[in-house]
Design an enzyme around this catalytic site. Structure first.
Site, PDB file in Angstrom:
ATOM      1  CE  LYS A  60       7.828 -47.392  -8.878  1.00 47.11           C
ATOM      2  NZ  LYS A  60       6.622 -48.135  -9.299  1.00 47.11           N
ATOM      3  CG  ASP A 102      25.104 -55.391  -5.579  1.00 44.10           C
ATOM      4  OD1 ASP A 102      24.444 -54.367  -5.333  1.00 44.10           O
ATOM      5  OD2 ASP A 102      25.973 -55.837  -4.804  1.00 44.10           O
ATOM      6  CG  MET A 103      21.770 -50.819  -6.325  1.00 40.66           C
ATOM      7  SD  MET A 103      20.227 -49.910  -5.966  1.00 40.66           S
ATOM      8  CE  MET A 103      19.022 -51.237  -6.020  1.00 40.66           C
ATOM      9  CB  VAL A 147      18.651 -49.204 -11.201  1.00 38.64           C
ATOM     10  CG1 VAL A 147      19.446 -49.649  -9.974  1.00 38.64           C
ATOM     11  CG2 VAL A 147      19.559 -49.123 -12.415  1.00 38.64           C
ATOM     12  N   GLY A 148      16.694 -51.587  -9.676  1.00 36.19           N
ATOM     13  CA  GLY A 148      15.843 -51.900  -8.531  1.00 36.19           C
ATOM     14  C   GLY A 148      14.393 -51.997  -8.949  1.00 36.19           C
ATOM     15  CG  HIS A 198      12.424 -43.016  -0.823  1.00 38.40           C
ATOM     16  ND1 HIS A 198      11.100 -42.782  -0.511  1.00 38.40           N
ATOM     17  CD2 HIS A 198      12.497 -44.340  -1.150  1.00 38.40           C
ATOM     18  CE1 HIS A 198      10.411 -43.897  -0.638  1.00 38.40           C
ATOM     19  NE2 HIS A 198      11.222 -44.846  -1.029  1.00 38.40           N
ATOM     20  CG  ASP A 242      15.446 -55.791  -7.731  1.00 39.28           C
ATOM     21  OD1 ASP A 242      16.128 -56.118  -6.730  1.00 39.28           O
ATOM     22  OD2 ASP A 242      14.530 -54.953  -7.660  1.00 39.28           O
ATOM     23  CG  LEU A 243      19.053 -57.843  -4.791  1.00 42.47           C
ATOM     24  CD1 LEU A 243      18.588 -57.931  -3.343  1.00 42.47           C
ATOM     25  CD2 LEU A 243      20.570 -57.831  -4.863  1.00 42.47           C
TER      26      LEU A 243
END
Length: 332
Positions: free
Chosen positions: A232, A218-219, A174-175, A236, A198-199
């Protein structure tokens, strides 16, 4: 700034290309794009003298006291080699870019007034600024290179979590940017079905990888189903409320009985004495300077976040990198 200058001048690369220690004049003569000749005094006093003291480079004086001193690489300067798979040069250049330095000067205003340092410095948040600024193409490319090809962390994951991938059949990143991480995992574990999410405009530039499919999404809305989800350096960047939304979507995407969410992020140890522990605090300041609500979290903060995200069981796995792996599981 001395370190940034050394990276820009490719001093580590020059020494490496000579195959060993070389003199100051040899370094100066190998610097590209300089006319007339480089200022050796500036090179010696402002850059090399400081970095030798910091053990980034080594200096060796002739035993007989005659002749020129020579400069060599150390274990630290090897991270500055531009062509190395594990180079940190792009991160050093990016973090010292004027656009990313400006928010640091706004931290005291954030204490007094609240708000986001990057927005105070530039009038908008970081990704809105990058996407809306026609001069930001080079900066965005540099940022994606840092974020998507962080091979130091990827190597740490593969070395420190080998048992974690062998027991699953499918994995969603994801991402995942252009798919660098998931492609390396699938290469090492070819039984895995990998999905990079991802987008849409990001995955549209992704190269093809064996065993990996790219999905625009879109997460915050939904995550494709899989045995496990990996993220990853995603959470954060975000405040707690946004993290909880994503974690709940992760929980919906994995099997309740044996699914897991693999979070690759820093776990701040307030009394830690390990080689990476101090960097956790520095990265927390980076999040304050550059992100909206982002932060590095202690284990207690991760525990609270996971519980609110319906992933109450977890364990922390140390890997040979700045980050740790937080393996989280749905509530039974």
């Amino acid at each position: 700034m001395a370190l940034k200058s050394a990276v820009e001048l490719k001093i580590a690369d020059i020494i490496h290309s000579h195959g060993g220690a070389i003199t100051l004049s040899q370094i100066a003569s190998s610097i590209n794009g300089v006319s007339p000749s480089p200022d050796i005094t500036c090179l010696a006093r402002i850059i090399l003298r400081v970095l030798v003291r910091r053990n980034v480079f080594a200096i060796h004086h002739p035993s007989n006291g005659n002749g020129e001193a020579v400069y060599d690489l150390t274990h630290l300067s090897k991270w500055l080699l531009h062509d190395s798979d594990l180079t940190l040069a792009p991160m050093i250049l990016m973090e010292n870019h004027p656009w990313l330095l400006a928010p640091w000067h706004c931290l005291s205003r954030c204490v007094r007034e609240g708000g986001i340092a990057f927005k105070k410095a530039h009038g908008s948040e970081i990704w809105d600024f990058a996407s809306g600024n026609p001069e930001s193409t080079g900066f965005s490319t540099m940022a994606w290179r840092v974020l998507c090809t962080a091979k130091v962390v990827t190597r740490g994951i593969l070395l420190g979590y080998e048992d974690g991938f062998s027991c699953i059949g499918s994995l969603v990143d994801v991402g995942g940017g252009i798919g660098s991480l998931i492609s390396e995992i699938v290469k090492a574990y070819p039984h895995l079905k990998g999905v990079n999410v991802d987008l849409p405009h990001v995955v549209s530039t992704s190269p093809p990888y064996n065993g990996v499919s790219h999905v625009g999404g879109d997460m915050f809305a939904a995550i494709p189903n899989a045995d496990a989800v990996i993220m990853k350096w995603i959470l954060h960047d975000l405040g707690d409320e946004d993290c909880i939304k994503i974690l709940r979507n992760c929980m919906k995407a994995i099997p309740r009985e044996n699914g897991k969410v693999i979070i690759v992020d820093i776990v701040v140890k307030e009394d830690g004495k390990g080689p990476f522990d101090e960097m956790g605090f520095i990265f927390d300041l980076l999040m304050m300077a550059h992100c909206s609500g982002g932060k590095e979290r202690t284990e207690a903060e991760w525990k609270k976040l996971l519980e609110e995200g319906s992933l109450s069981r977890y364990k922390i796995i140390n890997i040979p990198a700045l980050t740790s792996i937080i393996e989280a599981y749905p509530e039974p």
